[in-house]
Scaffold this motif. Structure first.
Motif, PDB file in Angstrom:
ATOM      1  N   CYS A 107      -9.898  10.406   3.537  1.00  0.00           N
ATOM      2  CA  CYS A 107      -8.922   9.458   4.065  1.00  0.00           C
ATOM      3  C   CYS A 107      -9.302   9.141   5.500  1.00  0.00           C
ATOM      4  O   CYS A 107      -9.426  10.042   6.328  1.00  0.00           O
ATOM      5  N   GLY A 127      -4.172  -0.304  -4.185  1.00  0.00           N
ATOM      6  CA  GLY A 127      -3.516  -0.483  -2.903  1.00  0.00           C
ATOM      7  C   GLY A 127      -3.059  -1.903  -2.701  1.00  0.00           C
ATOM      8  O   GLY A 127      -3.393  -2.781  -3.480  1.00  0.00           O
ATOM      9  N   ARG A 160       2.028   6.168   1.195  1.00  0.00           N
ATOM     10  CA  ARG A 160       1.611   7.556   1.013  1.00  0.00           C
ATOM     11  C   ARG A 160       2.133   8.382   2.182  1.00  0.00           C
ATOM     12  O   ARG A 160       2.691   7.856   3.135  1.00  0.00           O
ATOM     13  N   GLY A 170       0.648  11.162   4.943  1.00  0.00           N
ATOM     14  CA  GLY A 170      -0.568  11.763   5.476  1.00  0.00           C
ATOM     15  C   GLY A 170      -0.257  12.876   6.451  1.00  0.00           C
ATOM     16  O   GLY A 170       0.884  13.345   6.544  1.00  0.00           O
ATOM     17  N   SER A 229      -1.761   2.951   2.414  1.00  0.00           N
ATOM     18  CA  SER A 229      -3.140   3.251   2.051  1.00  0.00           C
ATOM     19  C   SER A 229      -3.734   2.212   1.118  1.00  0.00           C
ATOM     20  O   SER A 229      -3.041   1.619   0.297  1.00  0.00           O
ATOM     21  N   TYR A 268      -7.318   2.057  -1.355  1.00  0.00           N
ATOM     22  CA  TYR A 268      -8.354   2.932  -1.908  1.00  0.00           C
ATOM     23  C   TYR A 268      -9.564   2.139  -2.376  1.00  0.00           C
ATOM     24  O   TYR A 268      -9.429   1.124  -3.048  1.00  0.00           O
ATOM     25  N   GLU A 313     -10.062   6.529   1.017  1.00  0.00           N
ATOM     26  CA  GLU A 313      -8.725   6.018   1.312  1.00  0.00           C
ATOM     27  C   GLU A 313      -8.723   5.507   2.743  1.00  0.00           C
ATOM     28  O   GLU A 313      -9.108   6.218   3.668  1.00  0.00           O
ATOM     29  N   CYS A 342      -6.230   4.099   5.636  1.00  0.00           N
ATOM     30  CA  CYS A 342      -4.784   4.095   5.883  1.00  0.00           C
ATOM     31  C   CYS A 342      -4.489   3.718   7.320  1.00  0.00           C
ATOM     32  O   CYS A 342      -5.360   3.744   8.187  1.00  0.00           O
TER      33      CYS A 342
END
Length: 128
Positions: free
Chosen positions: A71, A95, A99, A101, A108, A110, A120, A122
């Motif tokens: 990520c 996406g 999400r 984190g 996010s 992907y 990912e 974000c």
């Protein structure tokens, strides 16, 4: 011990050209070919790129292509990031989705790199 930050990680690829295209041209990282190695840099971090398992020792016990799930926090609005990826003709896995984190709620997007690693992207700017 007090861990401060991530310095680098290693990505094993079966196709160096496709790997570098993804990380440099699609994600905008900077290529580094110093020390007779390939790496990509962003911020204060880098990904070393290995073209075969255990290319440099010591190495992970079972290095393999496509086993990473990463990520990355982006500074730009995720809608703009998605538009850039689509304009480059690169496929989106999923996406934009909400999400949670390390810093809390985030949005996010992907992608998969050419080796199948899940990437990912974000940001924490605008969670809906």
């Amino acid at each position: 011990m007090n861990i401060k930050s991530l310095d680098h990680l290693v990505i094993t690829t079966h196709n160096l050209e496709a790997c570098l295209y993804f990380y440099v041209d699609i994600l905008g990282m900077e290529m580094d070919t110093g020390n007779n190695r390939y790496a990509v840099r962003f911020g204060n971090q880098k990904f070393n790129i290995h073209t075969k398992p255990a290319e440099f020792l010591p190495a992970a016990a079972y290095p393999t292509e496509g086993s990473l799930d990463l990520c990355l926090v982006v500074a730009d609005d995720l809608e703009l990031v998605k538009a850039d990826v689509e304009a480059a003709g690169y496929p989106i896995e999923l996406g934009i989705v909400n999400r949670n984190g390390a810093l809390g709620p985030m949005r996010s997007l992907y992608l998969r790199d050419p080796d199948g690693n899940l990437i990912e992207l974000c940001n924490y700017m605008t969670v809906l």
